[in-house]
Motif scaffolding. Structure first.
Motif, mmCIF file in Angstrom:
data_model
loop_
_atom_site.group_PDB
_atom_site.id
_atom_site.type_symbol
_atom_site.label_atom_id
_atom_site.label_comp_id
_atom_site.label_asym_id
_atom_site.label_seq_id
_atom_site.Cartn_x
_atom_site.Cartn_y
_atom_site.Cartn_z
ATOM 1 N N CYS A 66 2.634 -7.998 8.262
ATOM 2 C CA CYS A 66 1.626 -7.731 7.234
ATOM 3 C C CYS A 66 1.609 -6.248 6.879
ATOM 4 C CB CYS A 66 0.234 -8.161 7.720
ATOM 5 S SG CYS A 66 0.045 -9.951 7.896
ATOM 6 N N PHE A 67 1.690 -5.417 7.903
ATOM 7 C CA PHE A 67 1.694 -3.968 7.675
ATOM 8 C C PHE A 67 2.909 -3.557 6.839
ATOM 9 C CE2 PHE A 67 3.293 0.186 9.034
ATOM 10 C CZ PHE A 67 2.221 1.002 8.711
ATOM 11 N N LEU A 68 4.082 -4.095 7.193
ATOM 12 C CA LEU A 68 5.302 -3.727 6.473
ATOM 13 C C LEU A 68 5.243 -4.222 5.018
ATOM 14 C CD1 LEU A 68 7.989 -4.504 9.228
ATOM 15 C CD2 LEU A 68 7.144 -2.261 8.499
ATOM 16 N N ARG A 69 4.711 -5.428 4.816
ATOM 17 C CA ARG A 69 4.614 -5.941 3.442
ATOM 18 C C ARG A 69 3.612 -5.120 2.627
ATOM 19 N NH1 ARG A 69 5.511 -11.048 6.153
ATOM 20 N NH2 ARG A 69 3.258 -11.298 6.490
ATOM 21 N N CYS A 70 2.594 -4.652 3.281
ATOM 22 C CA CYS A 70 1.621 -3.808 2.584
ATOM 23 C C CYS A 70 2.275 -2.506 2.120
ATOM 24 C CB CYS A 70 0.430 -3.518 3.498
ATOM 25 S SG CYS A 70 -0.846 -2.500 2.746
ATOM 26 N N GLN A 71 3.121 -1.935 2.994
ATOM 27 C CA GLN A 71 3.791 -0.685 2.607
ATOM 28 C C GLN A 71 4.752 -0.927 1.436
ATOM 29 O OE1 GLN A 71 2.165 1.651 4.335
ATOM 30 N NE2 GLN A 71 1.379 -0.213 5.360
ATOM 31 N N ARG A 72 5.360 -2.116 1.437
ATOM 32 C CA ARG A 72 6.262 -2.440 0.331
ATOM 33 C C ARG A 72 5.481 -2.578 -0.988
ATOM 34 N NH1 ARG A 72 8.202 -7.337 1.707
ATOM 35 N NH2 ARG A 72 6.821 -8.403 0.250
ATOM 36 N N GLN A 73 4.341 -3.233 -0.913
ATOM 37 C CA GLN A 73 3.514 -3.393 -2.108
ATOM 38 C C GLN A 73 2.989 -2.047 -2.614
ATOM 39 O OE1 GLN A 73 2.945 -5.801 -4.096
ATOM 40 N NE2 GLN A 73 3.780 -7.563 -2.949
ATOM 41 N N LYS A 74 2.717 -1.144 -1.685
ATOM 42 C CA LYS A 74 2.295 0.206 -2.085
ATOM 43 C C LYS A 74 3.367 0.865 -2.937
ATOM 44 C CE LYS A 74 -0.614 1.520 1.877
ATOM 45 N NZ LYS A 74 -0.709 2.472 3.008
ATOM 46 N N ARG A 75 4.618 0.713 -2.496
ATOM 47 C CA ARG A 75 5.714 1.343 -3.233
ATOM 48 C C ARG A 75 5.895 0.689 -4.610
ATOM 49 N NH1 ARG A 75 7.820 1.152 2.029
ATOM 50 N NH2 ARG A 75 9.011 -0.749 1.576
ATOM 51 N N LEU A 76 5.717 -0.650 -4.632
ATOM 52 C CA LEU A 76 5.891 -1.363 -5.906
ATOM 53 C C LEU A 76 4.771 -1.038 -6.886
ATOM 54 C CD1 LEU A 76 7.037 -4.873 -4.564
ATOM 55 C CD2 LEU A 76 8.449 -3.134 -5.677
ATOM 56 N N SER A 81 -3.621 2.819 -9.727
ATOM 57 C CA SER A 81 -4.692 3.437 -8.936
ATOM 58 C C SER A 81 -5.775 2.448 -8.539
ATOM 59 C CB SER A 81 -5.300 4.609 -9.700
ATOM 60 O OG SER A 81 -5.834 4.170 -10.948
ATOM 61 N N ASN A 82 -5.890 1.354 -9.238
ATOM 62 C CA ASN A 82 -6.926 0.364 -8.933
ATOM 63 C C ASN A 82 -6.679 -0.333 -7.598
ATOM 64 O OD1 ASN A 82 -8.251 0.882 -11.364
ATOM 65 N ND2 ASN A 82 -6.984 -0.618 -12.483
ATOM 66 N N LEU A 83 -5.434 -0.307 -7.173
ATOM 67 C CA LEU A 83 -5.099 -1.006 -5.930
ATOM 68 C C LEU A 83 -5.146 -0.111 -4.698
ATOM 69 C CD1 LEU A 83 -2.091 -3.188 -7.158
ATOM 70 C CD2 LEU A 83 -4.416 -3.941 -6.654
ATOM 71 N N GLU A 84 -5.368 1.180 -4.857
ATOM 72 C CA GLU A 84 -5.351 2.105 -3.708
ATOM 73 C C GLU A 84 -6.373 1.701 -2.662
ATOM 74 O OE1 GLU A 84 -5.785 6.162 -4.825
ATOM 75 O OE2 GLU A 84 -3.989 6.196 -6.080
ATOM 76 N N SER A 85 -7.573 1.390 -3.111
ATOM 77 C CA SER A 85 -8.629 1.019 -2.159
ATOM 78 C C SER A 85 -8.299 -0.292 -1.452
ATOM 79 C CB SER A 85 -9.973 0.907 -2.886
ATOM 80 O OG SER A 85 -9.918 -0.078 -3.894
ATOM 81 N N VAL A 86 -7.631 -1.195 -2.196
ATOM 82 C CA VAL A 86 -7.239 -2.472 -1.597
ATOM 83 C C VAL A 86 -6.252 -2.231 -0.457
ATOM 84 C CG1 VAL A 86 -6.070 -4.678 -2.001
ATOM 85 C CG2 VAL A 86 -7.660 -3.752 -3.721
ATOM 86 N N PHE A 87 -5.227 -1.444 -0.751
ATOM 87 C CA PHE A 87 -4.209 -1.169 0.268
ATOM 88 C C PHE A 87 -4.808 -0.406 1.449
ATOM 89 C CE2 PHE A 87 -1.062 -1.263 -3.439
ATOM 90 C CZ PHE A 87 -0.737 -2.594 -3.201
ATOM 91 N N LYS A 88 -5.733 0.474 1.153
ATOM 92 C CA LYS A 88 -6.362 1.246 2.226
ATOM 93 C C LYS A 88 -7.148 0.325 3.157
ATOM 94 C CE LYS A 88 -9.251 5.328 2.939
ATOM 95 N NZ LYS A 88 -10.035 6.412 2.274
ATOM 96 N N GLU A 89 -7.848 -0.628 2.564
ATOM 97 C CA GLU A 89 -8.625 -1.565 3.375
ATOM 98 C C GLU A 89 -7.713 -2.474 4.185
ATOM 99 O OE1 GLU A 89 -11.969 -3.680 4.922
ATOM 100 O OE2 GLU A 89 -11.554 -1.658 4.207
ATOM 101 N N ILE A 90 -6.626 -2.887 3.570
ATOM 102 C CA ILE A 90 -5.665 -3.738 4.305
ATOM 103 C C ILE A 90 -5.129 -2.986 5.517
ATOM 104 C CG2 ILE A 90 -3.418 -4.865 4.179
ATOM 105 C CD1 ILE A 90 -4.045 -5.455 1.213
ATOM 106 N N ASP A 91 -4.722 -1.727 5.298
ATOM 107 C CA ASP A 91 -4.222 -0.914 6.411
ATOM 108 C C ASP A 91 -5.278 -0.782 7.499
ATOM 109 O OD1 ASP A 91 -1.681 -0.457 5.499
ATOM 110 O OD2 ASP A 91 -2.101 1.513 4.627
ATOM 111 N N ARG A 92 -6.513 -0.549 7.097
ATOM 112 C CA ARG A 92 -7.583 -0.382 8.075
ATOM 113 C C ARG A 92 -7.733 -1.627 8.939
ATOM 114 N NH1 ARG A 92 -12.756 -1.524 9.124
ATOM 115 N NH2 ARG A 92 -12.904 -2.972 7.367
#
Length: 955
Positions: A66-76, A81-92
């Motif tokens: 899940c962590f690795l897929r999240c990092q991939r989605q960050k790059r994509l 900017s609307n997704l930054e908070s989403v990715f941050k929460e997922i990482d948390r």
């Protein structure tokens, strides 16, 4: 869009009618979002996955994915900017639950910490980023200690699980394990508290061989080619292999070991630099280990009850890397090493049973009590002295192990041959013999593999160069300790430190030397000198030894010269014996006929060339008494080594030849001690060697006599076996004695040519003449045939060369009247016919010498015979001399009578002087005696002169 991204990252679906392959169905209906997938309910989905989804077999792997897929989605979606908070929460969430997984053992269904670690070690590269984030989260949440205490003890259990082999054979496992350690300690916050992890510092009751299994760092510190399983895998599978193949194995393992050591050092360095506490704990850990393993240097220690060679050698090498910065050639930091280290509050090195350089335990303990410094030593001092300790017990124990198993291989091979011989004549016991043979061959394979691994380890030049560089740096520091001002190497040291005690035997001056030994050096443990000497002597056997042509070697040679020159420094003669043995290796020409690798230092180093000759001559004398039960034989090995050095220096370095001649002329009392010891040894060794050769000849004839064999077959094999044992013993003794005698004879031949006056003093001339005459008779007399043996070279026996050397000494001293008289006085062995026979053998039969040589020898024997007749006439003239005029030991008329202070016996000065050269006691009551204590008896001397005058007047 968010819903799709979440579904992709977590591989989940909320629609039971449409579940993509590999996805998990979750029910996350909530009052707020209804049946939808968004960031508000993703926590619930994740909790469900981890704690309720029984189909999720590997929860930690799932979190990592899940962590690795999240990092991939960050790059994509990096521009969204609307997704930054989403990715941050997922990482948390993902990282947080990853941390919880290690904090709570049964947090996730189908998961436990041991399983998580096994997955990490199988695919570390894919887990490294996630693991790094978990560590950072633990730092932020102040739960780092909990993480370490759950992770590393479990890791230790995993690598030690039953039937698991954690070594260089499993590259994936050990590489990934090292990577885990590297990842953790690379965080300073981790490194600073790493030593507080459960299992890092063990209980003090832990056994010596348990540290590498039961401590956190133990398993990784055993990663070495010296590991038994690694040795068997690489060297044991192919018993017979070419040198090239073996060298390829060596090189492969050496390269791998270097990388491993660099990584181990990185880990330890991070911990050392983490905090004062972690540094202290690390040094304490190493101290505990070495203190528990002192028996590694014992002769008969049980190896399986001690730490392994792999473990101890690795720690030694790591400590050496730590020591390099403050022992470099500039020595800018050498003053940071505390010369009074052992007076400080030292918590790490146990000296309770350590022999000191020149003090006893009671004296050393009192000194430390009186001069205790409560200031804790700095890390540099701790590290330096701990490294010296490991040099002795770590690598020092490893090289001792090598020396032990080498003869074992020979014994096993001999046993295999015996079993094979037995099998050929006992077919009825074939099953038993076969099993025995298989067991022996397995043992041989095992032992040879260990031997090869040790050879590969010690032939690793780059690795051993680091060890020897440390030794050279340590040598400079030890000279700094010896220096009364502790300013060396920035100020020269002047030797000797105390006046030389010429004419006083070692047995008498030991107390004097101990009192005047330098402080604090005299209280240092003996291993600070023994470790470097043992290692250097051992490593000099290797063709690519780091000791050869090493620019820093002179530091070690300077220390060795100082130890030999100043007998008050080291009281152990066996240690100095090893030192002269090493110097003899350094003096001998190399295979390409170039000078020995120490010869340039002997010639050009000022400290060495001013002191080495005197040091060698002095130790040649005082090694007479080593204090052990085998001291009579111990001295010969040391003197053999000294003879090699003296011969090479005398012939190849003019300064030493000039020094020796100067000593003989300006310091005769000192030099005569040396000559007397040489003469004692040569006399004994020639007698012993020739006697044993005669026994080899006699027993060999008996064993080859068919009549004897037939006779013994009628009785028993006991006599034959006894003869075989005696024959082998005589062979060994003949080889040893003849080899030692040949070297001594070489020195006599050289020195009598250049300094003949030193060999004709009253103290030695009669004994020298008797020795030469006796051995001349042995070589050419009626019993010389008893010395004929098969293959005399194996005994270092060349009768013609020995005869030539003997005759050369006669010629060298032919112009000395006292020598001619001494030869003539030896009525027991002097015989003109023996000289004529020698001339015939050396000249006419072999052509070993010139006509001039033969003529000189003939002239000498004619003069000796003439002198013998004159002496005979004088003896007849004085045959009725009163007993009180006769020397009680020599039974000759005294020329300079003296009275001994305690026994009150009158004896000739030359006789007691000769006696005191070998034994510093009164020969009549064994009380201590020095030459200056004898009392001249002028009244008796006058009466002898008057009696002689009256006898002449009567003629």
């Amino acid at each position: 869009m968010t819903s799709n991204i979440l579904a992709d990252i977590f591989q989940i679906s909320i629609d039971p009618q449409s579940i993509p392959k590999g996805y998990y169905l979750v029910n996350i209906t909530t009052e707020e979002s209804g049946q939808s997938l968004d960031i508000e309910n993703i926590d619930s989905a994740l909790i469900y996955q981890l704690t309720e989804n029984e189909y999720l077999e590997q929860p930690f792997s799932y979190l990592n994915e899940c962590f690795l897929r999240c990092q991939r989605q960050k790059r994509l979606n990096k521009n969204n900017s609307n997704l930054e908070s989403v990715f941050k929460e997922i990482d948390r969430l993902v990282i947080g639950y990853g941390l919880v997984a290690f904090q709570i053992q049964e947090f996730a269904l189908n998961g436990n910490i041991s399983t998580y670690i096994s997955h990490i070690l199988l695919r570390f590269d894919s887990y490294s980023d996630f693991l790094s984030q978990i560590i950072q989260r633990a730092i932020i949440e102040d739960s780092l200690t909990d993480l370490l205490n759950s992770f590393f003890p479990t890791l230790l259990q995993y690598v030690n699980r039953p039937n698991a082999l954690f070594d260089l054979n499993d590259s994936v496992n050990y590489n990934n394990t090292l990577s885990v350690f590297e990842l953790f300690v690379n965080f300073k916050q981790v490194a600073s508290i790493f030593t507080s992890t459960d299992g890092f510092l063990p209980d003090h009751e832990l056994l010596p061989n348990e540290y590498e299994k039961k401590t956190i760092l133990g398993p990784i510190l055993t990663l070495s080619p010296l590991n038994i399983n690694v040795a068997l895998k690489n060297y044991g599978e192919v018993m017979e292999r070419s040198t090239t193949h073996t060298n390829m194995i060596h090189e492969s393992l050496q390269a791998e070991h270097k990388v491993v050591l660099d990584r181990l050092f990185f880990i330890c360095d991070k911990i050392i630099r983490g905090s004062v506490e972690s540094r202290t704990d690390m040094v304490s850990y190493w101290g505990q280990i070495v203190n528990k393993n002192h028996l590694r240097r014992a002769d008969h220690a049980a190896q399986n009850k001690l730490a392994s060679n792999a473990f101890m050698s690795n720690i030694t090498l790591i400590l050496i890397k730590f020591s390099q910065p403050f022992l470099d050639v500039s020595f800018k930091k050498i003053d940071k090493i505390d010369v009074n280290f052992f007076n400080t509050l030292n918590l790490f090195i146990d000296l309770s049973n350590e022999t000191r350089l020149n003090s006893d335990f009671k004296e050393a303990d009192k000194f430390y009590d009186d001069h205790r410094n409560d200031v804790k030593p700095n890390f540099i001092s701790d590290c330096f002295f701990l490294t010296l300790t490991y040099l002795h017990y770590g690598i020092g124990g490893t090289l001792l192990y090598d020396e032990k198993i080498t003869p074992q291989i020979k014994r096993i091979k001999e046993e295999i041959e015996k079993v094979k011989t037995f099998a050929s004549s006992n077919s009825l016991l074939s099953n038993f013999v076969g099993a025995k043979l298989k067991q022996l061959e397995k043992t041989l394979s095992y032992t040879k593999a260990l031997k090869d691994a040790l050879k590969g380890f010690f032939s690793n030049k780059s690795l051993q160069l680091e060890v020897f560089d440390f030794i050279c740096g340590a040598s400079t520091f030890l000279l700094r300790v010896i220096d009364p001002d502790h300013e060396f190497p920035f100020k020269t040291i002047e030797l000797p430190l105390i006046p030389d005690q010429v004419g006083v035997e070692n047995v008498d001056n030991a107390d004097y030397l101990r009192v005047h030994a330098p402080v604090p050096f005299k209280y240092y443990p003996e291993f600070v000198v023994e470790g470097p000497i043992n290692y250097s002597l051992y490593i000099s056997r290797y063709g690519n030894s780091p000791i050869f042509r090493n620019p820093r070697l002179q530091s070690f040679v300077e220390l060795g010269t100082t130890i030999l020159r100043c007998p008050e420094l080291v009281s152990n003669p066996h240690l100095k014996g090893k030192l002269v043995q090493l110097f003899s290796v350094g003096a001998m020409p190399l295979t390409d006929n170039s000078p020995g690798f120490m010869m340039k230092i002997f010639e050009e180093n000022t400290l060495v060339n001013k002191n080495l000759l005197y040091a060698l001559l002095d130790f040649y004398v005082i090694v007479e008494k080593t204090g052990s039960s085998s001291q009579f034989y111990d001295k010969f090995n040391s003197r053999y080594s000294i003879s090699i050095i003296l011969e090479e220096m005398y012939n190849k370095i003019p300064i030493y030849k000039n020094q020796l001649i100067w000593q003989s002329q300006k310091n005769p009392d000192f030099f005569i001690r040396f000559i007397a010891r040489m003469l004692n040894d040569l006399t004994f060794l020639l007698d012993e060697g020739l006697s044993n050769l005669s026994e080899v000849h006699t027993i060999g004839n008996q064993l080859n006599d068919p009549n004897l064999i037939n006779q013994q077959q009628d009785t028993s094999d006991e006599s034959t076996n006894d003869l075989q044992s005696r024959y082998q013993a005589a062979q060994r003794q003949a080889k040893s004695s003849c080899g030692l005698a040949a070297k001594s004879m070489t020195l006599f031949e050289i020195y009598t040519k250049d300094i003949p006056q030193s060999f004709v003093t009253a103290e030695v001339v009669d004994r020298l003449a008797s020795m030469l005459n006796y051995n001349l008779e042995s070589l050419v007399g009626p019993k010389c045939g008893n010395l004929r043996v098969k293959d005399p070279e194996q005994y270092s026996f060349n009768p013609k060369e020995l005869l030539k050397a003997l005759c050369s000494i006669y010629i060298n001293l032919a112009n000395e009247d006292d020598f001619v008289k001494a030869v003539a006085r030896d009525t027991r062995s002097f015989n003109v016919d023996f000289f004529k026979r020698a001339i015939d053998i050396l000249g006419r039969r072999t052509g070993l010498v010139s006509d001039e040589f033969c003529n000189k020898l003939l002239e000498f024997v004619d003069q000796a015979e003439k002198t013998r007749k004159e002496e005979e006439e004088e003896d007849i003239e004085y045959e009725d001399a009163p007993d009180e005029f006769l020397d009680p030991l020599m039974y000759t008329i005294m020329k300079d009578p003296v009275t001994l202070p305690t026994s009150k016996v009158n004896i000739d000065r030359s006789t007691i002087k000769a006696h005191l050269l070998s034994d510093s006691t009164d020969p009549f009551n064994r009380t201590p005696l020095r030459l200056e204590e004898v009392i001249p008896n002028d009244e008796l001397k006058q009466r002898i002169l008057e009696w002689k005058a009256s006898k002449k007047a009567q003629k």
